[in-house]
Design a protein around this motif. Structure first.
Motif, PDB file in Angstrom:
ATOM      1  N   TRP A 138       1.216  -1.062  -0.322  1.00  0.00           N
ATOM      2  CA  TRP A 138       0.266   0.246  -0.260  1.00  0.00           C
ATOM      3  C   TRP A 138       1.155   1.100  -0.015  1.00  0.00           C
ATOM      4  O   TRP A 138       0.423   2.229  -0.232  1.00  0.00           O
ATOM      5  N   ASP A 197      -6.007  -3.767  -9.183  1.00  0.00           N
ATOM      6  CA  ASP A 197      -7.022  -3.078  -9.187  1.00  0.00           C
ATOM      7  C   ASP A 197      -8.520  -3.689  -8.982  1.00  0.00           C
ATOM      8  O   ASP A 197      -8.952  -4.531  -8.523  1.00  0.00           O
ATOM      9  N   ILE A 199      -7.977  -6.302  -6.385  1.00  0.00           N
ATOM     10  CA  ILE A 199      -8.771  -6.064  -4.731  1.00  0.00           C
ATOM     11  C   ILE A 199     -10.338  -5.648  -5.331  1.00  0.00           C
ATOM     12  O   ILE A 199     -11.068  -6.170  -3.833  1.00  0.00           O
ATOM     13  N   ARG A 200     -10.934  -5.694  -5.878  1.00  0.00           N
ATOM     14  CA  ARG A 200     -12.342  -6.012  -6.473  1.00  0.00           C
ATOM     15  C   ARG A 200     -13.040  -7.000  -6.095  1.00  0.00           C
ATOM     16  O   ARG A 200     -13.341  -7.414  -5.566  1.00  0.00           O
ATOM     17  N   LYS A 220     -13.045  -8.091  -1.898  1.00  0.00           N
ATOM     18  CA  LYS A 220     -13.942  -6.927  -1.650  1.00  0.00           C
ATOM     19  C   LYS A 220     -15.449  -7.422  -1.987  1.00  0.00           C
ATOM     20  O   LYS A 220     -16.329  -7.395  -1.231  1.00  0.00           O
ATOM     21  N   ILE A 228      -5.326   4.178  -7.463  1.00  0.00           N
ATOM     22  CA  ILE A 228      -5.368   2.781  -6.830  1.00  0.00           C
ATOM     23  C   ILE A 228      -5.035   3.427  -5.207  1.00  0.00           C
ATOM     24  O   ILE A 228      -6.442   3.022  -4.466  1.00  0.00           O
ATOM     25  N   GLN A 258      -9.015   5.578  -4.528  1.00  0.00           N
ATOM     26  CA  GLN A 258      -9.893   4.484  -3.931  1.00  0.00           C
ATOM     27  C   GLN A 258     -10.006   3.666  -3.105  1.00  0.00           C
ATOM     28  O   GLN A 258     -11.213   3.303  -2.833  1.00  0.00           O
ATOM     29  N   TYR A 259      -9.156   3.136  -3.014  1.00  0.00           N
ATOM     30  CA  TYR A 259      -9.027   2.227  -1.645  1.00  0.00           C
ATOM     31  C   TYR A 259      -8.998   1.906  -1.168  1.00  0.00           C
ATOM     32  O   TYR A 259      -8.753   1.580   0.584  1.00  0.00           O
TER      33      TYR A 259
END
Length: 301
Positions: free
Chosen positions: A137, A194, A197-198, A201, A240, A243-244
């Motif tokens: 991160w 991306d 991560i989606r 989630k 990234i 957004q996250y």
């Protein structure tokens, strides 16, 4: 039997694409069809070369739409078919004949939705390029387990992971339903971050299967800073994190990432001016959400 479609994206690498297909056709697990999406701007001889192969469909795009958009052309073909899963695979890879069989078995045993295997450097057969990955991160990107490590069986355990590279990504139809396709706003780099991560989630399981082996024709060296690399990695990692990332992750990114890239620029052998331009324009474009492919002068040549 699980039905598998494969998507290969070609961009001016006809020879690598042919080599990859030849290795895929030796697979011990049957492949339904291989979609070859060609991002090359010029009319290529690839379509004619592929006519010798069965179950290979050539799809010329005739422009460089980027990795995500190019792969999505193939994913849409898969989605309209009766296949159960789609494999995204870099065209500059060579696969072990049982790689797909091992990948599917590992996915089924662990009730996973997205899977990858052990990826070696092609030029150094026992040196690992990636063994699944995790999120970094502070840089807003995914990083590999085992990158540049000599394989001494230290990455032979099947495990859940947070990041899977688009170099080798087996995706179930359920995962496409829940997480969607790749996001083409990135053009190059971080679209797999991306998607990972989606997928997480959405409650999906991402898994690394060490018995599934391929070799990647990428240099076993750190990437030298250049304007293309700097611009798209900086801008897309900014997307990234914006957004996250949570507040702490965003703070770490803002403190660490500029130093990381500026050091790369300073240590680069040439191109300081364009590298600095790429860095600062990328930050600005990240702030204003200026996404997609760009034709800035400093990206040319």
């Amino acid at each position: 039997m699980v039905k598998i479609d494969v998507v290969l994206l070609n961009y001016k690498q006809d020879g690598d694409t042919i080599d990859c297909i030849r290795s895929l056709l030796k697979s011990t697990y049957p492949i339904s069809i291989i979609y070859v999406v060609d991002n090359s701007e010029d009319v290529s001889a690839l379509g004619g070369l592929l006519s010798e192969f069965k179950n290979v469909e050539y799809i010329p795009v005739l422009k460089n739409v980027g990795f995500a958009a190019g792969c999505n052309v193939g994913i849409k073909k898969f989605y309209d078919s009766d296949a159960d899963m789609v494999l995204l695979l870099n065209n500059d890879t060579i696969v072990k004949d049982d790689f797909l069989e091992k990948l599917i078995n590992g996915m089924a045993l662990n009730n996973a939705d997205v899977a990858t295997g052990k990826i070696y450097y092609y030029s150094a057969k026992n040196v690992i390029w990636g063994a699944g990955g995790k999120m970094d991160w502070k840089r807003g990107m995914g990083v590999f387990y085992g990158n540049n490590a000599t394989d001494n069986s230290q990455f032979d355990m099947c495990r859940l992971v947070d990041f899977i590279s688009g170099c080798m990504m087996l995706i179930s139809r359920t995962a496409i339903d829940k997480a969607g396709m790749l996001n083409d706003k990135f053009f190059m780099y971080c679209e797999d971050v991306d998607f990972s991560i989606r997928a997480k989630k959405a409650g999906l399981k991402l898994i690394y299967v060490p018995d599934s082996v391929i070799w990647h024709k990428v240099g076993a060296k750190k990437i030298t800073a250049n304007p293309f690399f700097i611009y798209y990695f900086v801008r897309n990692s900014f997307f990234i994190i914006k957004q996250y990332g949570n507040l702490w992750q965003k703070t770490c990114y803002c403190l660490y990432s500029p130093i990381y890239y500026l050091v790369k620029i300073v240590l680069s052998p040439k191109g300081y001016l364009n590298n600095f331009k790429a860095f600062f324009v990328a930050i600005w474009d990240g702030i204003i959400s200026n996404d997609g492919r760009k034709n800035y002068d400093f990206l040319k040549g």
